[in-house]
Design an enzyme around this catalytic site. Structure first.
Site, short mmCIF file in Angstrom:
data_model
loop_
_atom_site.label_atom_id
_atom_site.label_comp_id
_atom_site.label_asym_id
_atom_site.label_seq_id
_atom_site.Cartn_x
_atom_site.Cartn_y
_atom_site.Cartn_z
CD GLU A 167 -3.22 -1.20 2.31
OE1 GLU A 167 -2.82 -0.20 3.54
OE2 GLU A 167 -4.18 -2.09 1.97
CD GLU A 351 -3.61 -5.80 3.06
OE1 GLU A 351 -4.30 -4.76 3.89
OE2 GLU A 351 -2.44 -5.90 3.53
O1 IFM Z 1 -4.50 -3.59 8.30
C1 IFM Z 1 -4.38 -2.94 7.86
C2 IFM Z 1 -2.94 -3.45 6.97
O2 IFM Z 1 -2.02 -3.37 7.92
C3 IFM Z 1 -2.80 -2.69 5.83
N1 IFM Z 1 -4.39 -2.77 4.68
C4 IFM Z 1 -5.42 -2.49 5.89
C5 IFM Z 1 -5.76 -3.36 6.75
C6 IFM Z 1 -7.26 -2.95 7.41
O3 IFM Z 1 -6.99 -1.14 7.25
#
Ligand code: IFM
Length: 437
Positions: A167, A351
């Site tokens: 990210e 994710e």
């Molecule tokens: O927990 C985070 C993760 O570290 C990165 N992506 C989003 C998740 C939820 O906020």
């Protein structure tokens, strides 16, 4: 049943993700201090000042955690290696205990038939590098390349896939423009430098890993659907800018070799010297693109300096994070990214998941519904031709949700943060049944 495995293409990879600082426990095994430790130690930054020194104690309990991943029927496990555990000072000497830990961890995945999906940086920058300006420092790509060589020199022969940075928007914008994450800056110049150096570091890491003979290398970006608050041109423009610095900036660099004009026009005076010459490095060829997706944002124009916009509340049901549930956004990004940028490269949902105020024994219906809706959106994208090769649940375990501490529970497995007992939630069991079908 929230979905059926058989509805997805042959070889589709179901996985669950975690990250190093969020679960391992950085007080153990010779890991160096990270900028999250110092950020959390500063009042007002993190709920209750919580930090990752113990977290889920995965450092000592990884066998049990990987048993849970295997027993759920997952094909893969997405994890990250901690720069501060591998190189406590960020540069120079490696920590043998840290290297041994990741060696054991990868072997433990393979022993359970879980494909190791690695990420090199999920946010725990060693403080020694933060002292030198962190991602603002133009030497970061060199230091990141050295770290990549050190850790992947040890485990790169056994990982299934690897992405350098989780990210980049969060590492760049959320942490340097909005100040919500470490290092907590709110400065446009710091943001421009950080965003560019992250991308150059990404490219250098890919080069290093290719040099080590590794394949299946990708990038993991996060996306939010920007919905204009109304039909006005001003709202459309505000949403477009949000989409620009959130969704188009990093993909533009990786796949088009340029930054989107509407964003770089503003950031150009703040960019590091010679930034225009770095796209060959940034564009090191990739084997797949990862998409992290959770929600949409309703965007309205606002007074003040660029980007002159604000988020407003929307009408849809929300998760414990306050995020609206909007599965159409996932379908949008899977098809748009393929069409506009990656053009046939395999895509992974790296994710997706929701936080809920879970207590042990609760039925967990909201999470199952969230998963079902987002997997249906994924399937729709596949039916329309998007080459989606896998889907990853965030997260295997309840864990440290950064500035929000331990309260927001994203796990398929409940963790009692006093006893550290793990208890699979109803969603875990339902997904296990779906995967076994
Ligand atoms: O927990 C985070 C993760 O570290 C990165 N992506 C989003 C998740 C939820 O906020």
């Amino acid at each position: 049943m929230p979905f059926k495995r058989s509805e997805f293409p042959e070889g589709f990879v179901f996985s669950a993700a975690t990250s190093a600082y969020q679960i391992e426990g950085h007080g153990f095994g010779g890991a160096g201090l990270t900028h999250w430790d110092t950020f959390a130690a500063t009042p007002g930054n993190v709920v209750r000042g919580e930090h990752g020194q113990r977290a889920c104690d995965h450092y000592h309990r990884y066998e049990e955690d990987l048993d849970l991943a295997r027993d759920m029927g997952l094909d893969a496990y997405r994890f990250s290696t901690s720069w501060a555990r591998v190189m406590p000072e960020g540069r120079g000497a490696a920590n043998p205990e840290g290297l041994d830990f990741y060696d054991r961890l990868v072997d433990a995945m393979l022993a359970r038939d879980l494909k190791p999906q690695a990420t090199l940086y999920h946010w725990e920058l060693p403080v020694a590098l933060a002292d030198l300006g962190g991602w603002r420092n133009p030497d970061m790509p060199n230091w990141f390349a050295d770290y990549t060589e050190t850790i992947m020199g040890r485990i790169g022969d056994r990982v299934f896939s690897c992405a350098p940075v989780n990210e980049p928007w969060c590492v760049g914008w959320l942490s340097h423009f909005m100040g919500h994450h470490a290092p907590g800056l709110r400065d446009i110049r710091a943001t421009a430098h950080a965003m560019h150096h992250i991308l150059v570091s990404h490219g250098r890491a890919i080069e290093v890993m290719r040099g080590l003979g590794m394949g299946n290398l990708g990038a993991v970006c996060n996306f939010e659907f920007a919905q204009p608050v109304d039909d006005s041109p001003a709202a459309a423009q505000a949403a477009r800018i949000y989409d620009g610095y959130y969704n188009r900036f990093f993909l533009g660099a990786l796949y088009h070799g340029s930054y989107p004009e509407d964003i770089i026009d503003v950031l150009a005076p703040h960019m590091p010297h010679g930034w225009q010459d770095d796209f060959t490095t940034i564009q090191a060829p990739l084997d797949w693109q990862g998409l992290n997706y959770y929600t949409r944002k309703i965007i309205a124009p606002a007074d003040g300096p660029w980007p002159a916009l604000k988020e407003v509340d929307g009408p849809l049901p929300r998760t414990q994070m306050g995020w609206e549930v909007y599965p159409d956004g996932l379908h949008h990004f899977l098809t748009w990214v393929d069409r506009t940028y990656t053009k046939g490269l395999p895509l992974y949902v790296t994710e997706n998941g929701m936080a809920n105020a879970d207590v042990v024994g609760r039925d967990d219906a909201e999470r199952l519904d969230y998963v079902a809706q987002h997997l249906a959106a994924t399937r729709r994208a596949i039916d329309e031709g998007a080459p989606v090769a896998g889907y990853t649940f965030w997260s295997l375990l309840d864990n440290y949700e950064w500035a929000l501490g331990y309260e927001k529970r994203f796990g398929l497995v409940h963790v009692d943060f006093d006893t550290l007992e793990r208890t699979p939630k109803a969603s875990y069991h339902a997904i296990a049944r779906a995967l076994a079908e």
